[in-house]
Design an enzyme around this catalytic site. Structure first.
Site, PDB file in Angstrom:
ATOM      1  N   ASP A 158      35.773  14.066 -11.909  1.00  0.00           N
ATOM      2  CA  ASP A 158      36.365  12.825 -11.406  1.00  0.00           C
ATOM      3  C   ASP A 158      37.186  12.182 -12.525  1.00  0.00           C
ATOM      4  O   ASP A 158      37.792  12.900 -13.340  1.00  0.00           O
ATOM      5  CB  ASP A 158      35.255  11.894 -10.914  1.00  0.00           C
ATOM      6  CG  ASP A 158      35.694  11.033  -9.735  1.00  0.00           C
ATOM      7  OD1 ASP A 158      36.617  10.227  -9.934  1.00  0.00           O
ATOM      8  OD2 ASP A 158      35.129  11.162  -8.646  1.00  0.00           O
ATOM      9  N   HIS A 218      36.627   5.030 -10.400  1.00  0.00           N
ATOM     10  CA  HIS A 218      36.220   5.953  -9.334  1.00  0.00           C
ATOM     11  C   HIS A 218      35.114   6.893  -9.787  1.00  0.00           C
ATOM     12  O   HIS A 218      34.114   7.098  -9.079  1.00  0.00           O
ATOM     13  CB  HIS A 218      37.451   6.743  -8.875  1.00  0.00           C
ATOM     14  CG  HIS A 218      37.252   7.538  -7.630  1.00  0.00           C
ATOM     15  ND1 HIS A 218      36.756   8.809  -7.623  1.00  0.00           N
ATOM     16  CD2 HIS A 218      37.510   7.228  -6.340  1.00  0.00           C
ATOM     17  CE1 HIS A 218      36.717   9.265  -6.382  1.00  0.00           C
ATOM     18  NE2 HIS A 218      37.164   8.331  -5.582  1.00  0.00           N
ATOM     19  N   SER A 529      35.125   9.796  -0.483  1.00  0.00           N
ATOM     20  CA  SER A 529      34.761   9.891  -1.902  1.00  0.00           C
ATOM     21  C   SER A 529      33.384   9.307  -2.156  1.00  0.00           C
ATOM     22  O   SER A 529      32.691   9.713  -3.086  1.00  0.00           O
ATOM     23  CB  SER A 529      35.772   9.133  -2.769  1.00  0.00           C
ATOM     24  OG  SER A 529      36.866   9.928  -3.084  1.00  0.00           O
TER      25      SER A 529
END
Length: 741
Positions: A158, A218, A529
């Site tokens: 990520d 994220h 996600s």
């Protein structure tokens, strides 16, 4: 206002029932009346609502005196107001909270001012709430049996991670297993027994330093969702308050930064996957991907095949391109493809119209209630097009940045209405003015009210965080839908998990979107996600409980035990049009972690079987080699049709026809087990199973069966049902799907 609807814009985008079917989520009691012993008297806390006599107009101080004068004569002689009264209310409503005996409450109920008594409820301190919603609890169930993922390493590819965040504290963590070969590229030894490794493969991308630090948020969010440690009093602007914890809180985390704010280069992603496999991870979690590529051009399909050959489970996001069909990411059959669902938690903001109609919306910022105020619906909510909205409530469509323009124009509040394709999926986002986001149908109703009323007025009442809402779960409208373009006769997505309004760790230096709000270390965002690391963490729990299971067996366990009924006992709903969800939106169903750890039977697949499938799909020897990393001659390989792959589902693409498929199941439940077949299909489809009884003598024993089907043209382009193998506590369910292309 920057929108974090999910993932990254460039390179790769981070992206029906029978009597045998059970309800999807475990039932959690959300209220526990508190009891106390006061001077030998058994009391319970109540919230008391009162009405003022019409002749009285009191200040807050006078109100408290009035409350005392009302309550004191009703108490037992040995009781005092100080020992009994907990709160006085004057703004939310007229009343107080107090500890009362049954006799005292009975006396109070006889007062002319008494309206209602509510036993004081205790909301359990949960994460993002998803562990409790999924039936994961301390000291029992799957968390207890799996050691909460102890000994398992989850690799997250990520945007990096935020070391030092409390979600990655190693309190209670064992040392990494001896197989771990990775390293930590942070300076000053910022890794520990929770965060055991961190590497940066995005050093060539712009605006990045050379460390695995997360400059986006994220990666921190997804990593903590999968395996974050326990953090109390976690919330986002006061909403969703509870104990934040990942799915596998005792699993180790290995972080591979392959993405930045500008996206994820394919070369970096492959390098990260390669390193993770070499380092010894057990599970790979990738909330990124792209759609429409053949497997030989899809880096995640290629990298994940190398992973599953080494026994590494791979979980990937289905994408956020729903509700349009066929636009699906990560559809390789050796990957777990994860869609997004809702939970039973809401951040309520109720809109009341001047005619009395009420519409339930949501708002991440629970602020002061907005009284009845004139409402307008401008043709556009962009700068320069709002007109005179000062002091008014403005109805806008759910387009990005409208909050900033509305605030700058001096509006009192905003109602943000979903567009048609967004349906009932409400994303609770933060704004720095009072906002209620509502679904499409309610937005249309409010628009109609405005157009027909000469003095349209509405109010907004903020109700806070509520649990136990139904129906839940439901399928998020943005979650990408099948069928798969590459393998239309292999069901995709495989499964769905929580992906709407997920609270998880966030870099402390990243500001929330509304500029006048303070920085927070947790954030609430939505997307596949977010659902992907839920499934990655659950895979870690299963791997910890069953270390010898293959990736295909773990996937099968999740799919065949998934649920297709919500907490209201009805079929899972699709939030696009509020209709029952089909298997191209929900996959096999909604994940049920506790049942997945004890599925009874699994459909296992040897990695070499995928080679036979690839050859049948028309890939050349060279293309198959690109995907599988093996020298292959398709002329010498046993071909396997899509429908004949030993997948935990059966999917056909034809308007009419006959089909016989073969499947093999492995007994992972109890020895001496007998399973009986049950088929649930609509009229027009004939299905027979042979043999219809499977008798096992030993654990790990295999049995094969055939499913014969015939069907005629249907009114619908989609026909869905299930094949259930039933044995006592076990219901092993495989979806059967027929669709007309």
């Amino acid at each position: 206002m920057k929108s974090y609807f999910d993932i990254f814009p460039l390179f790769l985008t981070l992206v029906l029932s029978s009597t045998s079917t059970v309800i999807c989520v475990s039932q959690v009691a959300y209220t526990n009346p508190s009891t106390h012993n006061n001077n030998g008297l058994e009391t319970q806390t109540y919230i008391i609502r009162l009405q003022l006599p019409t002749s009285l107009t009191l200040t807050s101080e006078d109100l408290n005196s009035w409350y005392n004068s009302l309550l004191q004569p009703l108490l037992n002689p040995q009781a005092t107001l100080k020992s009994r009264v907990i709160h006085y209310y004057s703004s939310v409503f007229i009343g107080f909270a107090a500890k009362l005996t049954n006799e005292e409450l009975t006396r109070l109920e006889k007062s002319n001012s008494f309206l209602k008594a509510y036993p004081d409820g205790v909301l359990p301190l949960m994460t993002t709430h998803s562990p409790a919603f999924l039936g994961l609890h301390l000291g029992n169930g799957l968390w207890d049996k799996s050691g909460m993922g102890k000994g398992v390493i989850i690799g997250v590819i990520d945007t990096g991670i935020t070391p030092g965040h409390p979600s990655f504290d190693d309190t209670g963590m064992p040392e990494p297993p001896s197989k771990w070969k990775g390293r930590c590229d942070f300076q000053n030894s910022m890794c520990n027994n929770k965060l055991i490794g961190a590497r940066n493969f995005a050093q060539d991308q712009q605006l990045e330093d050379n460390s695995p630090i997360d400059n986006d948020g994220h990666g921190t969010h997804t990593a903590s969702t999968a395996a974050g440690n326990f953090v109390s009093n976690a919330n986002m602007l006061g909403s969703g308050n509870g104990t934040a914890v990942g799915m596998a809180p005792r699993a180790h985390l290995a972080i591979y930064k392959a993405c930045s704010e500008i996206g994820c280069r394919e070369s970096n992603v492959l390098a990260a996957m390669d390193a993770a496999i070499s380092d010894g991870v057990d599970v790979l979690s990738l909330s990124l991907g792209t759609s429409g590529l053949s497997f030989d051009k899809d880096v995640l399909a290629i990298g994940s095949f190398g992973a599953i050959q080494k026994g590494v489970f791979v979980s990937c996001a289905a994408g956020n391109d729903g509700p349009t069909p066929f636009i699906l990411s990560n559809t390789a059959p050796w990957i777990l493809t994860v869609g997004a669902s809702t939970m039973d938690r809401k951040f309520k903001a109720v809109v009341t119209l001047g005619n009395g109609q009420k519409f339930e919306g949501e708002s991440l910022v629970q602020t002061t209630n907005v009284p009845f105020t004139p409402i307008v619906h401008p043709s556009s909510c962009v700068s320069g097009s709002l007109g005179d909205v000062k002091g008014k409530i403005v109805l806008c469509a759910s387009t990005t940045l409208t909050g900033d323009y509305v605030k700058e124009a001096g509006a009192a509040a905003m109602i943000l209405a979903n567009l048609d394709f967004e349906g009932d999926t409400i994303l609770a986002e933060p704004f720095d003015l009072p906002v209620s986001r509502i679904n499409y149908a309610n937005g249309t109703a409010i628009q109609s009210y405005i157009s027909k009323s000469q003095n349209a007025r509405v109010s907004i009442t903020f109700k806070g965080t509520t649990l136990g809402n139904s129906p839940a779960p439901t399928i998020a409208s943005f979650s990408s839908r099948g069928p798969s373009q590459q393998t239309p006769e292999i069901l995709k997505p495989d499964i769905v998990g929580p992906g709407v309004d997920i609270l998880a760790a966030w870099p402390s230096q990243v500001e929330v979107f509304a500029t006048n709000l303070t920085k927070k270390t947790f954030n609430i965002i939505s997307g596949t996600s977010m659902s992907t690391p839920h499934l990655s963490g659950i895979a870690a729990l299963i791997k910890s409980a069953h270390p010898d299971w293959s990736p295909a067996a773990i996937k099968s366990a999740m799919m065949t035990t998934s649920c297709i009924l919500g907490n209201d006992g009805n079929p899972l709903m699709d939030e696009v049009k509020n209709n029952p969800a089909d298997h191209f939106s929900m996959g096999a169903g909604h994940v049920d972690p506790s049942k997945a750890a004890n599925p009874g039977l699994v459909y296992d697949i040897n990695p070499d079987e995928y080679i036979g499938l690839l050859c049948t799909l028309g890939y050349t020897d060279k293309q198959v080699q690109t995907i599988t990393h093996k020298d292959v001659s398709c002329q010498e390989v046993k071909k396997i049709e899509q429908t004949q792959l030993n997948y935990p589902s059966i999917t056909m693409s034809a308007s009419t026809g006959n089909l016989v498929v073969n499947r093999t199941v492995t007994n992972v439940g109890t020895a001496n087990a007998k399973y009986t077949a049950e088929v649930v299909m609509p009229k027009g489809v004939t299905v027979s199973v042979s043999p219809n009884v499977l008798q096992f003598s030993n654990v790990n024993e295999k049995q094969s069966f055939t499913v014969s089907m015939s069907w005629t043209p249907a009114d619908s382009a989609y026909i869905g049902g299930n094949l259930n193998w039933i044995s006592g506590e076990y219901i092993v369910r495989s979806p059967i799907v027929i669709y007309i292309p």
